[in-house]
Design an enzyme around this catalytic site. Sequence first.
Site, PDB file in Angstrom:
ATOM      1  N   ASP A  19      61.963 -22.978 -28.652  1.00 59.11           N
ATOM      2  CA  ASP A  19      62.345 -23.747 -27.575  1.00 59.11           C
ATOM      3  C   ASP A  19      61.723 -23.357 -26.301  1.00 59.11           C
ATOM      4  OD1 ASP A  19      63.327 -20.748 -26.997  1.00 59.11           O
ATOM      5  OD2 ASP A  19      65.140 -20.904 -27.471  1.00 59.11           O
ATOM      6  N   ASP A  64      70.020 -26.451 -34.989  1.00 58.07           N
ATOM      7  CA  ASP A  64      69.686 -24.691 -35.093  1.00 58.07           C
ATOM      8  C   ASP A  64      71.054 -24.019 -34.391  1.00 58.07           C
ATOM      9  OD1 ASP A  64      69.157 -23.098 -32.296  1.00 58.07           O
ATOM     10  OD2 ASP A  64      68.643 -25.314 -32.119  1.00 58.07           O
TER      11      ASP A  64
END
Length: 382
Positions: A97, A272
């Site tokens: 991320d 996720d």
Amino acid sequence: MNLPANLPNHFELLATDGTARTGRLTTPHGVVRTPAFMPVGTAGAMKGMHWREVRDAGADIVLGNTYHLMLRPGAERIAALGGLQTFTGWNGPMLTDSGGFQVMSLSDLRKVSEKAVTFRSHIDGAKVELSPERSIEVQRLLGSDIAMQMDECVRLPATRDDIERAMRLSLRWAERSKQAFESAPEGYMLFGIVQGGDVPELRRTSARELVDIGFHGYAIGGLAVGEPQAVMLAMIEEAAPLLPADRPRYLMGVGTPEDLLEAVARGIDMFDCVLPTRNGRHGMAFTRFGQINLRNARHADDPRPLDEESDWPSAHNISRAYLHHLVRSGETLGAMLLSEINVAYFQHLMQGMRDAIAQGSFADFRERTRAGWAKGDIPPRM
């Protein structure tokens, strides 16, 4: 700023069933079967699990966290040690991320400007600046197969003005992130992130403008941050149809097995969430019967396994009584076993969805799965 949208495509759509999709995403470190669930290895490790268990459970790809890794041990150090895959021993596809969400959620002392986010490290209080360019630089140093654009995520509920301000800033940061990523080697990917909170019009605007910029894939961010599931699903329905059908779609930070099932039904390819390992550490197991609390006294004298039909050894070989004992005693082994059971169940669910979509039977699979959860756990042993 007008950036070219014609980026190489590494995603192959194999089959559709209604809006649900199954495909194959090719990365420098391997192939990812979609729909895919990415277990979260925040600081380069899966809490309570060895990488071989993550792989054996069926995971093709895992997630690493830019914010935590840049602060400790540091992106430059990881790069010098061969990159994130070599450093950790995972040696498979990884997505990182941008670090933006953690800055917003973990750092009380932060300042957001057009240029960057400035914050104090939660480790030692040091002042750190994270710009779109630095976020991409860190992710390239880590060597992740898929990097994410820098964005600003607003927690819901929020005012429309605040949501729109963050969405517009995220679009400008998306352009800067793409420019910073231009020197990445062939095969590595950058995903843009649709923002817009719970405002349909802003979600549509964000999606359209991101597509105009052009990315290897597209994420839907800023959900699972306090809003009801119905709102989350409604925002997916606004954004997903506007995203290119030939590019992967990633719903960030989601979620429960039901969230996964419903989001796949709406055309999402990647997910996720920390739930499998976090809930495992708190004595909770995910199964085809729904979620089971191993702290409950009903399991104390039960020699039966969690699920005798499960393919995962710990789910069909270990008694509920022993799992209950481990959890109530605070033994680390209990958290480890339940974490692997949960990760394996999530992967089993994803494989079931992939197979059902390929066979044109996703609606039946969805109905059977939801019926199993609704029926609940097996009766207590008398």
